[in-house]
Design a protein around this motif. Structure first.
Motif, short mmCIF file in Angstrom:
data_model
loop_
_atom_site.label_atom_id
_atom_site.label_comp_id
_atom_site.label_asym_id
_atom_site.label_seq_id
_atom_site.Cartn_x
_atom_site.Cartn_y
_atom_site.Cartn_z
N CYS A 77 -73.06 2.47 -34.63
CA CYS A 77 -73.24 1.71 -35.87
C CYS A 77 -74.73 1.51 -36.15
O CYS A 77 -75.46 1.02 -35.29
CB CYS A 77 -72.54 0.37 -35.76
N ASN A 79 -76.02 -0.61 -38.04
CA ASN A 79 -76.29 -2.03 -38.29
C ASN A 79 -76.41 -2.84 -37.00
O ASN A 79 -77.33 -3.64 -36.85
CB ASN A 79 -75.17 -2.59 -39.19
N CYS A 80 -75.49 -2.61 -36.05
CA CYS A 80 -75.49 -3.47 -34.85
C CYS A 80 -75.57 -2.66 -33.55
O CYS A 80 -75.70 -3.24 -32.48
CB CYS A 80 -74.25 -4.36 -34.83
N SER A 82 -73.21 -0.97 -32.10
CA SER A 82 -71.92 -0.88 -31.41
C SER A 82 -71.36 0.54 -31.52
O SER A 82 -71.67 1.27 -32.47
CB SER A 82 -70.94 -1.87 -32.04
N CYS A 119 -67.46 0.08 -38.75
CA CYS A 119 -67.77 -0.58 -37.49
C CYS A 119 -66.89 -1.82 -37.37
O CYS A 119 -66.98 -2.71 -38.22
CB CYS A 119 -69.24 -0.95 -37.41
N CYS A 122 -69.17 -5.33 -36.40
CA CYS A 122 -69.86 -6.14 -37.42
C CYS A 122 -69.27 -5.93 -38.82
O CYS A 122 -69.75 -6.49 -39.78
CB CYS A 122 -71.35 -5.80 -37.43
ZN LIG Z 1 -71.77 -2.59 -36.37
#
Ligand SMILES: [Zn+2]
Length: 133
Positions: A77, A79-80, A82, A119, A122
């Motif tokens: 991901c 963004n995070c 993961s 994801c 998040c």
């Molecule tokens: Zn994420």
């Protein structure tokens, strides 16, 4: 020597990609039921799909490699960070319902909803792998 099925696939492209990686690691293996599953997908489902059969002595190493390949294929991901990311048709969307109804009327599977990477850690959604870089 006995060969044991360790994994099955409904898609011959995926099955061939995986078996070529296993052969590259000197695993003694072959694809069982590839032709019948590809020519008659309905029968393929009934017989359990395309199976990767591995020589008895290589089974443990092959299973370990399959887990490693699957881990390498996972998307991260942006963004995070993961790896709990799945590729799916975006839902909870009015246009998807319209497409579903249109597909039913036209008796067609050609109309599809928008596919995105989602994801689950998040809840971030992205549609291009270039977003990852
Ligand atoms: Zn994420």
């Amino acid at each position: 020597m006995e060969f044991i099925p360790i994994r099955s696939y409904d898609n011959y492209i995926k099955a061939n990609l995986v078996i070529s990686k296993l052969l590259g690691e000197n695993i003694n293996c072959y694809l069982k039921d590839e032709n019948i599953s590809t020519i008659f997908p309905v029968i393929g489902n009934a017989i359990g799909g395309i199976k990767i059969c591995v020589a008895e002595d290589d089974v443990a190493k092959a299973k370990e490699l399959l887990l490693q390949f699957e881990e390498e294929e996972k998307i991260t991901c942006p963004n995070c960070g993961s790896r709990n990311v799945f590729y799916e048709v975006e839902n909870r969307n009015v246009s998807n319902w319209i497409l579903a109804i249109a597909s039913w009327f036209l008796a067609s599977y050609a109309l599809k909803g928008k596919e995105v990477y989602h994801c689950y850690t998040c809840d971030y959604k992205f549609d291009k792998l270039s977003d990852i870089e």
